[in-house]
Structures are given as C-alpha cells and as structure tokens.
Design a protein around this motif. Structure first.
Motif, PDB file in Angstrom:
ATOM      1  N   GLY A  99       1.239   9.852  10.764  1.00 53.86           N
ATOM      2  CA  GLY A  99       1.585   8.446  10.869  1.00 53.86           C
ATOM      3  C   GLY A  99       0.898   8.213   9.846  1.00 53.86           C
ATOM      4  N   ALA A 100      -0.319   7.807   9.871  1.00 52.49           N
ATOM      5  CA  ALA A 100      -1.112   7.167   8.463  1.00 52.49           C
ATOM      6  C   ALA A 100      -0.315   7.320   7.687  1.00 52.49           C
ATOM      7  CB  ALA A 100      -2.130   7.317   9.152  1.00 52.49           C
ATOM      8  N   ILE A 101      -0.637   8.708   7.288  1.00 54.91           N
ATOM      9  CA  ILE A 101      -0.507   9.239   6.035  1.00 54.91           C
ATOM     10  C   ILE A 101       0.881   9.186   5.151  1.00 54.91           C
ATOM     11  CG2 ILE A 101      -0.364  11.436   4.632  1.00 54.91           C
ATOM     12  CD1 ILE A 101      -1.974  12.753   6.849  1.00 54.91           C
ATOM     13  N   LEU A 102       1.789   8.945   5.935  1.00 50.67           N
ATOM     14  CA  LEU A 102       3.524   8.747   6.085  1.00 50.67           C
ATOM     15  C   LEU A 102       3.430   7.265   5.298  1.00 50.67           C
ATOM     16  CD1 LEU A 102       6.048   9.871   5.830  1.00 50.67           C
ATOM     17  CD2 LEU A 102       6.319   9.079   8.247  1.00 50.67           C
ATOM     18  N   SER A 103       2.495   6.158   6.530  1.00 55.04           N
ATOM     19  CA  SER A 103       2.902   4.897   6.396  1.00 55.04           C
ATOM     20  C   SER A 103       2.196   4.342   4.535  1.00 55.04           C
ATOM     21  CB  SER A 103       1.792   3.830   6.953  1.00 55.04           C
ATOM     22  OG  SER A 103       2.129   2.807   6.729  1.00 55.04           O
ATOM     23  N   SER A 104       1.202   4.972   4.560  1.00 52.28           N
ATOM     24  CA  SER A 104       0.605   5.229   3.218  1.00 52.28           C
ATOM     25  C   SER A 104       1.620   5.373   2.003  1.00 52.28           C
ATOM     26  CB  SER A 104      -0.511   5.689   2.830  1.00 52.28           C
ATOM     27  OG  SER A 104      -1.871   5.098   3.725  1.00 52.28           O
ATOM     28  N   PHE A 105       1.888   6.491   2.164  1.00 52.22           N
ATOM     29  CA  PHE A 105       2.725   6.679   1.260  1.00 52.22           C
ATOM     30  C   PHE A 105       4.303   6.043   1.245  1.00 52.22           C
ATOM     31  CE2 PHE A 105       6.656   9.828   0.349  1.00 52.22           C
ATOM     32  CZ  PHE A 105       6.797  10.122  -0.432  1.00 52.22           C
ATOM     33  N   ASN A 106       4.892   5.845   2.493  1.00 55.15           N
ATOM     34  CA  ASN A 106       6.202   4.724   2.554  1.00 55.15           C
ATOM     35  C   ASN A 106       5.928   3.479   1.264  1.00 55.15           C
ATOM     36  OD1 ASN A 106       7.514   6.837   3.590  1.00 55.15           O
ATOM     37  ND2 ASN A 106       7.297   5.199   5.541  1.00 55.15           N
ATOM     38  N   ALA A 107       4.622   2.577   2.101  1.00 50.72           N
ATOM     39  CA  ALA A 107       3.898   1.509   1.447  1.00 50.72           C
ATOM     40  C   ALA A 107       4.153   1.715   0.037  1.00 50.72           C
ATOM     41  CB  ALA A 107       2.709   1.035   1.587  1.00 50.72           C
ATOM     42  N   ALA A 108       3.757   2.921  -0.613  1.00 55.89           N
ATOM     43  CA  ALA A 108       3.454   2.639  -2.198  1.00 55.89           C
ATOM     44  C   ALA A 108       5.061   2.844  -2.769  1.00 55.89           C
ATOM     45  CB  ALA A 108       1.953   4.306  -2.887  1.00 55.89           C
ATOM     46  N   LEU A 109       5.608   3.977  -1.791  1.00 58.91           N
ATOM     47  CA  LEU A 109       7.364   4.118  -2.460  1.00 58.91           C
ATOM     48  C   LEU A 109       7.876   2.973  -2.562  1.00 58.91           C
ATOM     49  CD1 LEU A 109       8.445   6.924  -3.263  1.00 58.91           C
ATOM     50  CD2 LEU A 109       8.976   6.894  -0.928  1.00 58.91           C
ATOM     51  N   ASN A 110       7.809   1.985  -1.615  1.00 58.48           N
ATOM     52  CA  ASN A 110       8.424   0.980  -1.344  1.00 58.48           C
ATOM     53  C   ASN A 110       7.921  -0.143  -2.387  1.00 58.48           C
ATOM     54  OD1 ASN A 110       9.015  -2.150  -0.197  1.00 58.48           O
ATOM     55  ND2 ASN A 110      10.671  -0.711   0.516  1.00 58.48           N
ATOM     56  N   SER A 111       6.482  -0.546  -2.952  1.00 59.30           N
ATOM     57  CA  SER A 111       6.106  -1.008  -3.677  1.00 59.30           C
ATOM     58  C   SER A 111       6.796  -0.450  -4.918  1.00 59.30           C
ATOM     59  CB  SER A 111       5.062  -1.100  -3.284  1.00 59.30           C
ATOM     60  OG  SER A 111       4.105  -2.079  -2.274  1.00 59.30           O
ATOM     61  N   THR A 112       6.682   0.237  -4.947  1.00 59.54           N
ATOM     62  CA  THR A 112       7.441   1.014  -6.130  1.00 59.54           C
ATOM     63  C   THR A 112       7.811   0.464  -6.936  1.00 59.54           C
ATOM     64  OG1 THR A 112       5.722   2.605  -6.120  1.00 59.54           O
ATOM     65  CG2 THR A 112       6.502   2.833  -8.205  1.00 59.54           C
ATOM     66  N   SER A 113       9.339   0.705  -6.032  1.00 63.75           N
ATOM     67  CA  SER A 113      10.740   0.658  -6.108  1.00 63.75           C
ATOM     68  C   SER A 113      10.953  -1.185  -5.755  1.00 63.75           C
ATOM     69  CB  SER A 113      11.434   1.302  -4.800  1.00 63.75           C
ATOM     70  OG  SER A 113      12.722   1.172  -4.990  1.00 63.75           O
ATOM     71  N   THR A 114       9.861  -1.832  -5.409  1.00 59.73           N
ATOM     72  CA  THR A 114      10.522  -3.598  -5.709  1.00 59.73           C
ATOM     73  C   THR A 114       9.716  -3.242  -6.250  1.00 59.73           C
ATOM     74  OG1 THR A 114       9.896  -3.426  -2.973  1.00 59.73           O
ATOM     75  CG2 THR A 114       9.514  -5.008  -3.903  1.00 59.73           C
ATOM     76  N   LEU A 115       8.859  -3.134  -7.793  1.00 62.23           N
ATOM     77  CA  LEU A 115       8.058  -4.064  -9.245  1.00 62.23           C
ATOM     78  C   LEU A 115       8.738  -2.901  -9.823  1.00 62.23           C
ATOM     79  CD1 LEU A 115       4.711  -2.354  -8.367  1.00 62.23           C
ATOM     80  CD2 LEU A 115       5.438  -4.703  -8.888  1.00 62.23           C
ATOM     81  N   PHE A 116       9.628  -1.944  -9.762  1.00 61.53           N
ATOM     82  CA  PHE A 116      10.526  -1.490 -11.033  1.00 61.53           C
ATOM     83  C   PHE A 116      12.194  -2.607 -11.245  1.00 61.53           C
ATOM     84  CE2 PHE A 116      14.371   1.211 -12.317  1.00 61.53           C
ATOM     85  CZ  PHE A 116      13.856   1.235 -13.616  1.00 61.53           C
ATOM     86  N   MET A 117      12.673  -1.902 -10.076  1.00 59.41           N
ATOM     87  CA  MET A 117      13.768  -3.082  -9.026  1.00 59.41           C
ATOM     88  C   MET A 117      13.893  -4.642  -9.736  1.00 59.41           C
ATOM     89  SD  MET A 117      15.507  -0.835  -8.823  1.00 59.41           S
ATOM     90  CE  MET A 117      16.893  -1.698  -9.143  1.00 59.41           C
ATOM     91  N   LEU A 118      13.385  -5.056  -9.201  1.00 57.08           N
ATOM     92  CA  LEU A 118      12.613  -6.577  -9.670  1.00 57.08           C
ATOM     93  C   LEU A 118      12.039  -7.223 -10.833  1.00 57.08           C
ATOM     94  CD1 LEU A 118      12.182  -7.653  -5.756  1.00 57.08           C
ATOM     95  CD2 LEU A 118      14.554  -7.458  -6.584  1.00 57.08           C
ATOM     96  N   ASN A 119      11.486  -6.638 -11.728  1.00 55.35           N
ATOM     97  CA  ASN A 119      10.172  -6.749 -12.778  1.00 55.35           C
ATOM     98  C   ASN A 119      10.597  -5.898 -13.727  1.00 55.35           C
ATOM     99  OD1 ASN A 119       9.338  -8.550 -11.307  1.00 55.35           O
ATOM    100  ND2 ASN A 119       7.844  -7.568 -10.477  1.00 55.35           N
ATOM    101  N   VAL A 120      11.916  -4.658 -13.549  1.00 55.90           N
ATOM    102  CA  VAL A 120      12.477  -3.821 -14.463  1.00 55.90           C
ATOM    103  C   VAL A 120      13.460  -3.883 -14.154  1.00 55.90           C
ATOM    104  CG1 VAL A 120      12.236  -1.702 -15.841  1.00 55.90           C
ATOM    105  CG2 VAL A 120      10.179  -2.546 -15.050  1.00 55.90           C
ATOM    106  N   TYR A 121      14.349  -3.849 -13.815  1.00 57.54           N
ATOM    107  CA  TYR A 121      15.816  -3.148 -14.016  1.00 57.54           C
ATOM    108  C   TYR A 121      16.287  -4.172 -14.098  1.00 57.54           C
ATOM    109  CZ  TYR A 121      20.312  -1.286 -12.766  1.00 57.54           C
ATOM    110  OH  TYR A 121      21.828  -1.303 -12.516  1.00 57.54           O
ATOM    111  N   LYS A 122      16.422  -5.744 -13.003  1.00 57.37           N
ATOM    112  CA  LYS A 122      17.019  -6.880 -12.875  1.00 57.37           C
ATOM    113  C   LYS A 122      17.083  -8.022 -14.088  1.00 57.37           C
ATOM    114  CE  LYS A 122      17.782 -10.222  -9.725  1.00 57.37           C
ATOM    115  NZ  LYS A 122      17.298 -11.230  -8.855  1.00 57.37           N
TER     116      LYS A 122
END
Length: 546
Positions: free
Chosen positions: A340-363
């Motif tokens: 769960g700890a591993i998955l959390s770190s992976f999910n956090a990085a995944l969600n943050s990367t998606s957030t940075l790309f969609m809100l700051n590059v795509y939009k």
C-alpha cells in the motif's frame, strides 16, 4: 505460503473496496474534484496521505539498510521532516490557500512570468517521469520480491519477478487513476496508514522479542549494550547524514520536499480550509517523530541478529529481518501494508504528474477545454504514464550498480533550484523574471559540474585548481546550500538594480477556502521542536550512545 498470500490479497482487496465504497458518491467530474479532491480533505486524511505518499520501499528498505551498515544518523531525514512540516504549515500553506493555487508552478507564473512557470513545470515533469515513477516501481518490486521470495516460490528469474510486481503495482495504479482521482487515493492512504503504523511497529517489536527470547525490553537492552555506537544520531563526515548538513542542504531539501514538491503538497492544497491543512501537516510531523522506530531501528537490530553471518548487501537487511522474525500469518498482512505504501507513492506521483501536465501544459494551449474533458484526458495521461513507467522500471535492473544512487543525486538538479525561486519570490518582490531563469540555469549547470566531474573528461583541469577541487569534494548537501546562497545573493542584487515590473501582490485573499489558522497549531509546533531536540540528545554521546 498460502496463508501469507491469502492475508496479503485479503487486506489489499479490503482497502481498495472500502476506498471505492466511501468515495463512490463524490463528484470527480470537475478538474478540482478530480485533481484536488474538491478541496475537501480533513486533517487526519491529509496526515495519513502525506505519510503514505512519503513512505515507500526506498525508505523502508533504504533507511534500515543505512542503520544496518552505519548508525542511526539517518533519523536526520525523519526529524528534519518534522521541522520542515512546522515551517510549511505556518509559512507556505497560508500563502498557497490564500491564492487558491492548484500547482506549485502557478505561484512561479504569478510571481515571475509564464516562461519561468513552464521552465519549472518541465523540471517537475522530467523529474517525475524519468526518475520518480520508474524508481518507485523498481524499488517496490525489489522489496516485495524479497519478502515473498517470488523467485524461489514460483521458480522464475529475477527479471521475471521484477516484471510481475511492477505490472501489479502499475495496474492497480491505473485503477485508482480511472475510478477516483486524488480523493480515493487519500482515503486508501488513510486505511493503509492505520495498517502501516501497526505493521511497521510490529517488525521492531518482534525483532527485539527475537533477540530477548520473548521480552522486548531485554532485547532492546541487549542490542544497546552490545552496539552503543549504532545509536549515535550525530553523524560524522562518512555517515549517510553528517549532522552539519541538518543546517545546510538537508534543511533546504526537506523544505522543498514538504513545501514545494507537487506530489506531497497537493494533499495540503486539497484541504477544506487552513485549519485542516495545518492540522494535517502537524499531525504528519508527529508521525515522522516515531518514524525511526520502524525505519531505522530494525536495521540496527538486524545488524545484531545477522552479525555472525553478515549480509553481502546492506539493503537486504529489512526483507531478511521480516522473513526471520515475523510469524507466517503476519508476513502477508505486513506485505500488504508495504504494498500500500509503494502504491501510494506511485499513485501520488502519477496524479501529480497528470495534474501538472493537464493544468499547466494542455489547458494553456486549449483554454476552452471543459472540465469534463480535462478529467477524461487526465485519466488517459495517467494511464499512459503508468504504462511507460512499467516498461522503463525493469530496465533499471540491467543498469550499472551505481545507477540508483545516481538517480537520487539527480533530484538535486531541480529540487533546491525550484525552492530557491519559491522562497525568494515569497520574501522579495523586486527580483525580475530573467534573474529567475538565470538562477535555474546557473544552479543546474554548477551542480552538474560538482556531481559529474568524473564522467566529464573536459573537467580534468579542475584537479589543478585547489578551491574547485575542494568544492567538488564536499558533501552534495553542502554544495546545494552554497549554490542556494549564491543564487539568493544574485537575485537580491538584480532586484536592486533591475527591479521587476511585475507587481505581485500576495496579500489579497481570493477566498477560495477559509484561512483561519488552527488554534492549537502553535502549541503543537513548539512541542514538536522540543521533541526533535530531545531525541538528538537521547541518541548522542550524552545519551544512549555513551
């Protein structure tokens, strides 16, 4: 083995099922609802999510490996985090919430300009995609493979074992991405957080019972008396965390990690108000105070248990200890918590990367994009990043043995440079945007010269310049601090002679959330600082190490 696997699968499925059930009615159709959990996270959820996002096999395996090979000076990472969280709670978070920022580059863009914002956004994306995501998957595969002994159990090769675990983490990461965004991740982190506290503390308890023939206190006394030098947290020049770095680079790295790292601070940005955000950060600081109990102490106990047959690789101390001291029926539960700890770190990085790309590059390139489309495209970006990371992660096994340390060092190319712009931008309104760009380029190039001279043949001449040779030989955390000071002085001077025309105003409250501070925050912060001081006294030549 069947019991171990059953308890692992059962707990993992329970967390996923409960997380989906508890968040099934939440609105994730808007970008704020998906990327920031509707700005509705409470203090306890934020604290648990911060803890799980931070923890992964890099900490559980790596820090315990340091405890096995050296001493407990590695507690500098945990105690330094507690101090940093106090500062973030009272200095950074109010400024973020007052302006309603969704990402860290949002501040950079408003304080400096759009080009600097995209520069910083690119550094974040490159660091997450090329370093963080694949490393979390690979290190997770090593840790889980060691605990379950997947190679011998299923008669497969080391590479096949890595691929199996990497795919498992990646697929589950995609499920979280598709079905709920940040909120379901935060709820899952809370549930896993409870398991982590119990599961993490089980290991040192059972290890000390193993040493003390069933008595924890006897086991602790035996280890302390046999190896008092191991309990010295005042690290020397050759230890993983020299004590002096707590006042230089380690301090800066901790402030960046907890206050400016999108993967971490996104949890606090999603707080329903400043009170809950501060409560979450300070509760996380308290949990970090007890982190050494399960992040470093097991490594020291492992040194005592395996001293007659020393391990060839120090990082194997933790998996070996778990398999040696935990009862079979608990290994599966503990593996689920670690997973769960591993998955959390992976999910956090995944969600943050998606957030940075969609809100700051795509939009910015598609300003008329609807919220529904941002969320939909964001999910596909997340899935694409997960697949890319799953393909890259196994390849790390074929790289030279020094690559992992190299990857950790590479983080210095973007963490403190970005922090420099953040802290100076908050404290000084005069430095121009061009100075920020020059600072980023200067810091990255200078840091690269000091960290990679052996690999750059044209740098052979540094051996003939004594001051440059001495500078390059410093601990990388000291080098970060020196470059930070140089950068700050440069930006201050440029602000005097070429003041910025951008009239940034950080006093205006956009009233996105209530920014009334937590009334118990100051008292709790003082208690945290006092505890850090007392712990360093306890684990020094004035205390146990004597």
């Amino acid at each position: 083995m069947l019991l171990t696997v059953s308890s692992f699968v059962g707990f993992t499925a329970l967390v996923l099922g409960l997380s989906y059930y508890l968040t099934r009615k939440n609105d994730t159709s808007s970008s704020e609802g998906y990327f920031l959990a509707g700005r509705g996270l409470t203090g306890w959820v934020i604290a648990a999510s911060l803890l799980l996002t931070n923890l992964s096999t890099e900490q559980m395996v790596g820090l315990n490996g340091q405890g096995y090979m050296f001493n407990i000076s590695g507690i500098g990472y945990e105690l330094g985090a507690s101090l940093a969280l106090v500062i973030v709670a009272f200095f950074f978070l109010p400024r973020y919430l007052k302006k309603g920022y969704a990402t860290i580059p949002d501040f950079i863009g408003e304080r400096y300009d759009a080009v600097t914002k995209q520069f910083v956004n690119f550094l974040f994306l490159a660091g997450y995609v090329l370093i963080l995501l694949p490393t979390v998957l690979y290190s997770g595969a090593i840790g889980m493979g060691g605990i379950f002994n997947i190679m011998d159990t299923f008669h497969i090769s080391a590479m096949q074992s890595i691929i199996v675990v990497v795919v498992a983490i990646g697929v589950l990461g995609c499920l979280y991405t598709v079905f709920g965004g940040l909120r379901i991740m935060a709820i899952a982190d809370t549930l896993n957080g409870v398991g982590l506290i119990f599961g993490g503390l089980m290991v040192p308890i059972f290890a000390l019972m193993y040493v003390g023939d069933g008595n924890v206190l006897t086991g602790l006394t035996t280890v302390v008396q046999a190896h008092p030098e191991k309990f010295n947290a005042i690290g020397g020049p050759n230890d993983p965390v020299p004590f002096a770095t707590m006042f230089t680079g380690m301090f800066l790295v901790n402030l960046f990690y907890w206050g400016c790292n999108q993967t971490i601070i996104q949890r606090a940005l999603a707080a329903k108000n400043l009170k809950e955000g501060q409560k979450g950060l300070l509760l996380a600081a308290v949990f970090k105070l007890i982190g050494p109990l399960y992040l470093i102490l097991p490594g020291v106990v492992a040194f005592h248990i395996f001293m007659d047959k020393p391990l060839a690789v120090g990082d194997m101390a933790y998996p070996m200890l778990v398999n040696t001291v935990l009862p079979t029926y608990l290994i599966g539960f503990f593996a689920a918590v670690l997973f769960g700890a591993i998955l959390s770190s992976f999910n956090a990085a995944l969600n943050s990367t998606s957030t940075l790309f969609m809100l700051n590059v795509y939009k910015p390139f598609r300003p008329n994009t609807s919220d529904a489309e941002l969320v939909s495209k964001g999910k596909w970006v997340g899935i694409g990043l997960a697949v890319f990371s799953m393909c890259v992660a196994p390849l790390i096994a074929k790289a030279p043995s020094g690559l992992f340390n190299y990857l950790q060092m590479v983080n210095g190319f973007y963490n403190v440079p970005i922090f420099t712009l953040m802290i100076f931008g908050m404290l000084n309104k005069r430095a121009p945007a061009w100075a920020a760009k020059v600072t980023l380029v200067f810091f990255i190039i200078s840091y690269g010269i000091t960290q990679l001279p052996a690999k750059l043949s044209f740098m052979a001449w540094k051996e003939h310049i004594s001051w440059l040779s001495a500078f390059c030989s410093l601990h990388f955390l000291h080098i970060m601090a020196i470059l930070f000071v140089i950068s700050i002085v440069f930006m201050y001077i440029t602000g005097i002679f070429w003041p910025s025309s951008n009239k940034y105003d950080d006093s205006k409250d956009l009233q996105v959330v209530d920014i009334t501070p937590w009334k118990h925050g100051v008292v709790m912060s003082i208690a945290i600082v006092v505890c850090v001081f007392l712990l360093y006294v306890l684990f020094s030549s004035l205390g146990i190490a004597a």
